[in-house]
Structures are given as C-alpha cells and as structure tokens.
Scaffold this motif. Structure first.
Motif: not given
Ligand code: PHE
Length: 502
Positions: A93, A95-96
C-alpha cells in the motif's frame, strides 16, 4: 606617450606573458572593475593590449538541492522505505510506504513523480513495488548533487539539465575577461608612458577661472556597461484596469462603488437567484462568521423581492414557489461577483437616482472558492457593466462588446447562449488566445429579466455583463497561466516587461 591615468595603470599592471583577469587588475590598480574594463577596451582599440573573453557555466545548488544533498532525494528515500516494507517481494500500500519514508508535503508528490521514471519500481492503483535491481548508489542525480555540494563540478549536461528542471540547481553563465600586453604595448611601456592630465568633471571653479579653455577633457564612453536598475512600476493588471476604466468612461459610463463583503440579498436574491439554488447551499463562496449577518435590509425592497421569488411578476409570471427567508438573505459573504453592485445601484440603494438612459461600470475584485488552475484564481477582477435604456436588444449588447474589445485590439469575439437566473437571453463571451489559438471564456452577459427589474423598481431595459480583467489581459499580452501575473508563482520577467500601451 600620454594616456589617461587609468589606462596607464592598467598598462603597467598587465603582463605580456600571461593574460590577467580584470578583477585582478582592479585589485592591483585600485580602480573599480568597470573602470579597468573601460580602460582595457580603449587600450585594445589603440593596439596596446588584447582582451580575451571566456564564458563558463557556474552551477549552484538551490536550497532544495542542498537539502536533498544532505538528506537524500525524495524518490531514493521512498525506495529505501519500500525495500524496508518488503515491496521488492509484494506490492505494498502506497500510504504505508510513504508513512515509513518520513516524507511530507510536496516531497511526497516529488518522490512519486520521479519513482517510476527513474526505474525504482512501479506505482499502480495505490500500490507500490520496488525493483530489487535498482541501485540508489548509482543514481546519477544523487551523485551530481553530492559532487556539487562538495564544490566539485559535474560534467554530464543531461544530468545537470535534469537538476535544473527540478529546480535543484541553477546554472549561470559567467563571462571572464582577461588582458594581455601586445608587442606594441610592451614597446610603448619601454619608451615610457605618462598619465595625461585629463579632466573628468567640469567644475564651477574651472568655469569661473577660465581654466576650462585649455583643459583636456576625457571622452565619455557611451558604450560602457552600466548596472541595470529595476525600479518599481504599476502592475500590468492595474495598468489594464486603468485602461479599461478610461475606455468605459470614454464610452459614457460612470463608475460604481460598493462593499467587497455584502449581504446575500444583493449578491443573489436581488438577482432572482432562488434560495434553494444548489450554488447557494454549498456555494463556492467565502462566508463571513463575524459578523454573520447584515444589520438591516430595506423592508419594502425585501418585500418586493420576496414576492417575485414566491409568485413571480407580471400576469403570466409564476416565481419559484420555493422557500424564501429574509434571514438567509441577510448572510454576509465576500461577493462572488460584482453584480451585487449592479443590484445596489439599480435598486436605488447606492444613494444615486438611476433613470434611463444610464450607463454604469466597475472594475473590482470578486471572490470565488474555485480550484486554482491556469485560468482560475480565488479572487479576480471583474469588469461589471450595465446600460439602462428604453429599448435594448441583443444587437446593442453585442455592439457594445465589439466597441469595447476593439479598443484593446480584440476583434475575434464569439457568443454562446447560456443560462443565468437573472438574464434572458444570456450569452457567454469568448475570445481567441493569441498564442495557443484556443477559444477562452472572457465573460458572461445578458438582458435582465423582469423578475429582477420589477422588484428593484427599474423602468426600461437593462443589458449587463461581467467580464474577467485577467482574461482580457491574457488576450492582450499572450500569457498562458493566470498565476504568471498574481501571487507567489508570478513570472517576474513578464511583469517587469509587460506594458499596457495607452
Ligand atoms: N454575474 C455574472 C458572472 O459573474 C456576470 C453577469 C453580469 C452576467 C450581469 C449577466 C449580467 O459571471
């Protein structure tokens, strides 16, 4: 041989063996560099020295470049975080990875936009992969940044160009001039040169004593380089506003004045904009919170406007049958158009009697919570105008635009029917961008409806418009992005050079 003192000094400081730089000669002779350069050119004309020029590129890191040299390029930091999160095995992901990278604000976008381009991996539907074979240690941009930060030079012009495009480095061209004695110069020096008593400045004493008659005056060097001064000037948009005012006054218009913050009543209700109009509920407007409402509205005007909204006007008018609430009309906001001024003037609330025939205008700011882009700002100048007369038609409206824009050299106008709650018929106005050839919207206009005019107690026909001053300037000067003329991204060179010719 007699020569002016500064030429003697330069001749004596110059050498026949090596070219010497103007700056060094200036240090030796204690003359300013521009005096030394002037003297050197005179000496060159006399064949006593040779002046050579060398241009070199000087590369300097910007603040951002220096930051990345110290902390690493954003895309490299993103790649390192991606490896840490195992993105070389499975997509992770986005965002991670961003969270783990510690990147913030604009650096996130910078990292993402360079990541795939430089082969660190791929970004797809919110997920990120890392190419296990990518090697940040051999990233040419990172290496170039480090070299530049260490004061070393970078030979690869492609990489330099890339750093420049990313605003990480600026390349400046520098011209260094050097002076070397010619054979003739050496011969003259050996024969002996003397400073002539040249007079650089005529004084009142010399005039009084008559000494000026025999003085040997130094010549002016009209070709000497002079420092460039950039004085203040009227902003080109302000120049355009002034020109617009002149033109409209010349066409018989009077100027309107009024508040930037106004009651919704004048911004919308007087214009027969229904209160449940979507644009008024989640309107892209700037509402005031303190004070939130205007104190008083004129009761009889409110009553007539309310009736027009509820029941319409005339025999076959029907109104909106929509809710109408005076409290809602009293809400204050930055005006989304300067048509609020028109409403105030037409309703007689501007302390001026308006009777046919009348012509009014304003060139003032309007405010909209738009998305910023090349043609939209949060505030802009509107050229508002209206004509009240006994018989007006669309031909009058179009003719007025032809005359007005013609004053600015704009002749290719196009009209497109549109809808406004307060005008019928209504027209959007388009002009052709001089550089891109694109048609751009430059204004909106129409003939006011009876539903608007009757409650305001206006007798006669009114044609009206709101035109964008920035778009007019765009057509006149050919800039392509409105942010070139306003705000922190403005194009200073354009602003320095652009002139609205009166
Ligand atoms: N108020 C309109 C706008 O902001 C312009 C306009 C004024 C249109 C008057 C018609 C009549 O776009």
């Amino acid at each position: 041989m007699k020569l002016p003192a500064q030429q003697v000094a330069v001749l004596e400081a110059a050498s026949a063996d090596d070219p010497r730089r103007i700056e060094d000669l200036a240090a030796d002779t204690e003359y300013p560099p521009e005096t030394v350069a002037g003297a050197a050119f005179e000496l060159e004309d006399a064949g006593l020295v040779a002046v050579t020029e060398e241009t070199t590129d000087e590369v300097e890191l910007t603040d951002e470049g220096r930051e990345y040299a110290a902390e690493g390029l954003p895309e490299v930091r993103l790649y390192e975080a991606a490896l840490e999160q195992g993105a070389d095995e499975d997509a992770v992901q986005m965002g991670r990875v961003i969270g783990a990278s510690g990147l913030e604000g604009p650096q996130v976008d910078i990292a993402l936009s360079n990541y795939a381009r430089k082969g660190y991996g791929s970004i797809d539907s919110g997920e990120l992969t890392a190419d296990p074979d990518a090697d940040p240690d051999s990233d040419p941009e990172a290496a170039a940044l480090t070299s530049l930060a260490d004061g070393e030079s970078v030979a690869d012009s492609d990489v330099l160009g890339q750093l420049e495009r990313r605003d990480l480095a600026v390349v400046r061209e520098r011209t260094a001039r050097s002076v070397q004695l010619t054979e003739a110069g050496v011969t003259e020096l050996m024969a002996g040169v003397e400073a002539s008593e040249q007079v650089g400045e005529l004084t009142p004493e010399m005039l009084a004593s008559g000494e000026w008659r025999d003085a040997d005056f130094a010549e002016y060097n009209v070709e000497a380089d002079a420092a460039e001064y950039q004085g203040g000037k009227v902003h080109v948009l302000r120049q355009a506003a002034e020109r617009v005012k002149e033109v409209l006054v010349g066409m018989g218009f009077q100027e309107m004045e009024g508040p930037h913050v106004d009651a919704d009543f004048y911004i919308n209700d007087c214009l027969f904009m229904p209160q449940d109009h979507p644009a008024r509920n989640h309107w892209d407007r700037f509402a005031l919170s303190n004070p939130e409402k205007i104190g008083d509205l004129p009761a009889d005007l409110v009553e007539r406007v309310e009736r027009a909204h509820r029941e319409g006007v005339g025999d076959d008018g029907d109104g909106y049958h929509s809710p109408w609430d005076e409290d809602f009309a009293r809400a204050l906001a930055l005006r989304g158009h300067t048509t609020s001024l028109t409403a105030r003037y037409l309703s007689g609330m501007a302390d001026e009697e308006v009777e046919a025939p009348a012509r009014y205008f304003s060139v003032e700011k309007a405010y909209r919570n738009d998305t910023l882009d090349a043609t939209h700002l949060l505030e802009f100048f509107q050229i508002e105008g209206w004509v009240l007369a006994d018989d007006l038609s669309v031909r009058d409206l179009m003719g007025t635009f032809r005359e007005f824009y013609g004053e600015f050299g704009i002749h290719d106008l196009q009209f497109k029917p549109t809808y406004n709650p307060y005008t019928e018929p209504s027209f959007e106005l388009f002009g052709r961008h001089p550089e891109t050839g694109e048609l751009i919207e430059i204004g909106n206009s129409g003939i006011f409806r009876p539903e608007m005019l009757e409650p305001l107690d206006v007798e006669g026909d009114v044609m009206a418009w709101g035109l964008a001053l920035e778009r007019l300037l765009m057509l006149m000067t050919g800039f392509e992005d409105i942010r070139d003329v306003h705000g922190t991204l403005c194009d200073l060179d354009f602003l320095r050079d652009a002139e609205v010719v009166y």
